[in-house]
Design a protein around this motif. Structure first.
Motif, PDB file in Angstrom:
ATOM      1  N   VAL A  54      -2.525 -50.604   6.215  1.00  0.00           N
ATOM      2  CA  VAL A  54      -3.605 -51.159   7.026  1.00  0.00           C
ATOM      3  C   VAL A  54      -3.010 -51.519   8.376  1.00  0.00           C
ATOM      4  O   VAL A  54      -2.069 -52.321   8.441  1.00  0.00           O
ATOM      5  CB  VAL A  54      -4.211 -52.412   6.369  1.00  0.00           C
ATOM      6  N   THR A  55      -3.535 -50.939   9.442  1.00  0.00           N
ATOM      7  CA  THR A  55      -3.034 -51.213  10.784  1.00  0.00           C
ATOM      8  C   THR A  55      -4.144 -51.801  11.637  1.00  0.00           C
ATOM      9  O   THR A  55      -5.171 -51.152  11.854  1.00  0.00           O
ATOM     10  CB  THR A  55      -2.505 -49.934  11.452  1.00  0.00           C
ATOM     11  N   LEU A  56      -3.961 -53.027  12.080  1.00  0.00           N
ATOM     12  CA  LEU A  56      -4.887 -53.607  13.048  1.00  0.00           C
ATOM     13  C   LEU A  56      -4.598 -52.950  14.392  1.00  0.00           C
ATOM     14  O   LEU A  56      -3.451 -52.920  14.839  1.00  0.00           O
ATOM     15  CB  LEU A  56      -4.701 -55.115  13.151  1.00  0.00           C
ATOM     16  N   CYS A  57      -5.635 -52.414  15.033  1.00  0.00           N
ATOM     17  CA  CYS A  57      -5.386 -51.596  16.231  1.00  0.00           C
ATOM     18  C   CYS A  57      -6.231 -52.038  17.420  1.00  0.00           C
ATOM     19  O   CYS A  57      -6.970 -51.250  18.005  1.00  0.00           O
ATOM     20  CB  CYS A  57      -5.555 -50.111  15.924  1.00  0.00           C
ATOM     21  N   ARG A  58      -6.089 -53.308  17.760  1.00  0.00           N
ATOM     22  CA  ARG A  58      -6.657 -53.834  19.007  1.00  0.00           C
ATOM     23  C   ARG A  58      -5.543 -54.519  19.799  1.00  0.00           C
ATOM     24  O   ARG A  58      -5.605 -55.717  20.086  1.00  0.00           O
ATOM     25  CB  ARG A  58      -7.780 -54.832  18.721  1.00  0.00           C
ATOM     26  N   PRO A  59      -4.500 -53.776  20.145  1.00  0.00           N
ATOM     27  CA  PRO A  59      -3.349 -54.422  20.794  1.00  0.00           C
ATOM     28  C   PRO A  59      -3.702 -55.067  22.127  1.00  0.00           C
ATOM     29  O   PRO A  59      -3.022 -55.998  22.560  1.00  0.00           O
ATOM     30  CB  PRO A  59      -2.354 -53.269  20.971  1.00  0.00           C
ATOM     31  N   GLN A  60      -4.760 -54.593  22.769  1.00  0.00           N
ATOM     32  CA  GLN A  60      -5.143 -55.149  24.068  1.00  0.00           C
ATOM     33  C   GLN A  60      -5.606 -56.600  23.968  1.00  0.00           C
ATOM     34  O   GLN A  60      -5.589 -57.338  24.955  1.00  0.00           O
ATOM     35  CB  GLN A  60      -6.242 -54.291  24.715  1.00  0.00           C
ATOM     36  N   VAL A  61      -6.009 -57.035  22.762  1.00  0.00           N
ATOM     37  CA  VAL A  61      -6.391 -58.438  22.533  1.00  0.00           C
ATOM     38  C   VAL A  61      -5.525 -59.035  21.422  1.00  0.00           C
ATOM     39  O   VAL A  61      -5.945 -59.924  20.696  1.00  0.00           O
ATOM     40  CB  VAL A  61      -7.892 -58.579  22.207  1.00  0.00           C
ATOM     41  N   LEU A  62      -4.293 -58.548  21.319  1.00  0.00           N
ATOM     42  CA  LEU A  62      -3.325 -59.039  20.333  1.00  0.00           C
ATOM     43  C   LEU A  62      -3.891 -58.976  18.912  1.00  0.00           C
ATOM     44  O   LEU A  62      -3.629 -59.842  18.085  1.00  0.00           O
ATOM     45  CB  LEU A  62      -2.877 -60.467  20.672  1.00  0.00           C
ATOM     46  N   ASN A  63      -4.665 -57.926  18.639  1.00  0.00           N
ATOM     47  CA  ASN A  63      -5.242 -57.684  17.310  1.00  0.00           C
ATOM     48  C   ASN A  63      -6.066 -58.870  16.817  1.00  0.00           C
ATOM     49  O   ASN A  63      -6.046 -59.211  15.620  1.00  0.00           O
ATOM     50  CB  ASN A  63      -4.139 -57.323  16.312  1.00  0.00           C
ATOM     51  N   ALA A  64      -6.811 -59.477  17.740  1.00  0.00           N
ATOM     52  CA  ALA A  64      -7.743 -60.534  17.358  1.00  0.00           C
ATOM     53  C   ALA A  64      -8.780 -59.971  16.392  1.00  0.00           C
ATOM     54  O   ALA A  64      -9.183 -58.811  16.490  1.00  0.00           O
ATOM     55  CB  ALA A  64      -8.421 -61.108  18.599  1.00  0.00           C
ATOM     56  N   GLN A  65      -9.215 -60.809  15.463  1.00  0.00           N
ATOM     57  CA  GLN A  65     -10.056 -60.352  14.359  1.00  0.00           C
ATOM     58  C   GLN A  65     -11.522 -60.729  14.568  1.00  0.00           C
ATOM     59  O   GLN A  65     -11.835 -61.749  15.186  1.00  0.00           O
ATOM     60  CB  GLN A  65      -9.548 -60.962  13.047  1.00  0.00           C
ATOM     61  N   THR A  66     -12.388 -59.910  13.994  1.00  0.00           N
ATOM     62  CA  THR A  66     -13.830 -60.125  14.076  1.00  0.00           C
ATOM     63  C   THR A  66     -14.453 -59.958  12.691  1.00  0.00           C
ATOM     64  O   THR A  66     -13.841 -59.370  11.785  1.00  0.00           O
ATOM     65  CB  THR A  66     -14.486 -59.103  15.018  1.00  0.00           C
ATOM     66  N   VAL A 124       0.610 -51.983  -0.602  1.00  0.00           N
ATOM     67  CA  VAL A 124      -0.173 -52.004   0.627  1.00  0.00           C
ATOM     68  C   VAL A 124       0.665 -52.673   1.707  1.00  0.00           C
ATOM     69  O   VAL A 124       1.169 -53.779   1.513  1.00  0.00           O
ATOM     70  CB  VAL A 124      -1.496 -52.768   0.449  1.00  0.00           C
ATOM     71  N   ILE A 125       0.832 -52.000   2.832  1.00  0.00           N
ATOM     72  CA  ILE A 125       1.525 -52.556   3.990  1.00  0.00           C
ATOM     73  C   ILE A 125       0.481 -52.903   5.043  1.00  0.00           C
ATOM     74  O   ILE A 125      -0.375 -52.071   5.379  1.00  0.00           O
ATOM     75  CB  ILE A 125       2.556 -51.560   4.560  1.00  0.00           C
ATOM     76  N   VAL A 126       0.531 -54.120   5.562  1.00  0.00           N
ATOM     77  CA  VAL A 126      -0.389 -54.568   6.601  1.00  0.00           C
ATOM     78  C   VAL A 126       0.411 -54.807   7.868  1.00  0.00           C
ATOM     79  O   VAL A 126       1.424 -55.523   7.847  1.00  0.00           O
ATOM     80  CB  VAL A 126      -1.123 -55.864   6.192  1.00  0.00           C
ATOM     81  N   ARG A 127      -0.031 -54.221   8.965  1.00  0.00           N
ATOM     82  CA  ARG A 127       0.719 -54.311  10.213  1.00  0.00           C
ATOM     83  C   ARG A 127      -0.246 -54.397  11.395  1.00  0.00           C
ATOM     84  O   ARG A 127      -1.446 -54.178  11.236  1.00  0.00           O
ATOM     85  CB  ARG A 127       1.644 -53.102  10.385  1.00  0.00           C
ATOM     86  N   GLY A 128       0.279 -54.704  12.558  1.00  0.00           N
ATOM     87  CA  GLY A 128      -0.523 -54.736  13.776  1.00  0.00           C
ATOM     88  C   GLY A 128       0.125 -53.900  14.858  1.00  0.00           C
ATOM     89  O   GLY A 128       1.352 -53.906  15.004  1.00  0.00           O
ATOM     90  N   GLU A 129      -0.679 -53.197  15.626  1.00  0.00           N
ATOM     91  CA  GLU A 129      -0.154 -52.418  16.742  1.00  0.00           C
ATOM     92  C   GLU A 129       0.222 -53.333  17.898  1.00  0.00           C
ATOM     93  O   GLU A 129      -0.360 -54.398  18.092  1.00  0.00           O
ATOM     94  CB  GLU A 129      -1.193 -51.400  17.226  1.00  0.00           C
ATOM     95  N   GLY A 130       1.193 -52.901  18.676  1.00  0.00           N
ATOM     96  CA  GLY A 130       1.540 -53.633  19.881  1.00  0.00           C
ATOM     97  C   GLY A 130       2.494 -54.785  19.620  1.00  0.00           C
ATOM     98  O   GLY A 130       3.270 -54.767  18.672  1.00  0.00           O
ATOM     99  N   ARG A 131       2.414 -55.806  20.456  1.00  0.00           N
ATOM    100  CA  ARG A 131       3.413 -56.874  20.435  1.00  0.00           C
ATOM    101  C   ARG A 131       3.051 -58.041  19.544  1.00  0.00           C
ATOM    102  O   ARG A 131       3.829 -59.004  19.458  1.00  0.00           O
ATOM    103  CB  ARG A 131       3.680 -57.367  21.856  1.00  0.00           C
ATOM    104  N   ALA A 132       1.893 -57.996  18.878  1.00  0.00           N
ATOM    105  CA  ALA A 132       1.494 -59.099  18.004  1.00  0.00           C
ATOM    106  C   ALA A 132       0.929 -58.560  16.701  1.00  0.00           C
ATOM    107  O   ALA A 132       0.309 -57.492  16.665  1.00  0.00           O
ATOM    108  CB  ALA A 132       0.458 -59.990  18.688  1.00  0.00           C
TER     109      ALA A 132
END
Length: 251
Positions: free
Chosen positions: A21-33, A54-62
């Protein structure tokens, strides 16, 4: 195999026994909705039975900076008078809760900020592999709110009552060295090594017999609520199931 969520705020990839699972909103530090939570909930419900990790990760610097502030105002305002508010929160909780399934081992690969809902998402996982720039914070208190995505129980289990209470009522940030010392982080590596470390841990889990891993996770999950006698009985029952299975006798 790639599964596309409707929100476009995450990416789901299936590779044999491993789901990512990759959170892919790096422009807002993968803020959730709430839209992201709906996709996470749907993915958890549809996960194939042969997935073990299951691996959970975020794109970018956060990893995730928490609840998206642009969504928070409308969501919280609507919840105040909604007759189904309890059901809505329960649905949000399910978005993270499936990561605790006993048939899965979940690994959060955490870098940078893991704030509020981001911290709780990391806590929903069995393991946290952290970059040395990580900053955890249970920041809900700063909005006059409480952690409500399952994070309070897991935090208490990991760090104990006094430390968990302190982190929740102050919202202070916990860096990598302290996270390792108090049990929040299983592994701390450089940001460049984060993906490799998570993959190595996944591979190590997959080396174990699946049913034995499931039994061990179940034993540990219930241990705190058991007396020694109850836990020993549970261990005996689990061991006999394994012995009979290995002998080809079933249960």
């Amino acid at each position: 195999m790639n599964v596309s969520p409707s929100s476009g705020e995450a990416r789901f990839d299936l590779d044999g026994p491993v789901a990512t699972v990759t959170l892919c909103r790096p422009q807002v530090l993968n803020a959730q909705t709430p839209a992201l939570w709906a996709d996470l909930r749907a993915f958890g419900r549809s996960l194939p039975g042969d997935v073990r990790v299951v691996i959970v990760r975020g794109e970018g610097r956060a990893f995730s900076a928490g609840l998206d502030t642009s969504a928070a105002t409308s969501m919280l305002g609507g919840m105040a008078t909604a007759p189904d508010a309890d059901e809505r929160i329960a649905a949000f909780q399910e978005a993270f809760g499936w990561l605790r399934q006993r048939s899965l081992i979940s690994i959060a690969a955490v870098q940078g900020h893991a704030i509020g809902a981001g911290f709780q998402l990391a806590l929903a996982c069995d393991f946290r592999v952290c970059a040395d720039d990580v900053l955890f914070s249970m920041a809900e208190i700063k909005l006059g709110l409480v952690p409500d995505l399952g994070g309070t129980k897991r935090l208490l289990e990991l760090v104990g009552y006094a430390r968990a209470l302190e982190l929740c009522v102050t919202g202070r940030r916990v860096a990598a060295a302290e996270a390792s010392a108090i049990g929040l982080a299983n592994i701390v590596v450089s940001p460049a090594d984060l993906s490799t470390a998570a993959a190595d841990l996944s591979a190590a889990v997959l080396q174990g017999t699946r049913d034995a891993v499931i039994e061990i996770k179940a034993l540990l999950a219930q241990a705190a609520a058991h007396t020694f006698g109850q836990q020993e009985a549970a261990e005996r029952a689990a061991q006999l199931r394994r012995i009979r299975s290995l002998a080809g006798l079933g249960e």
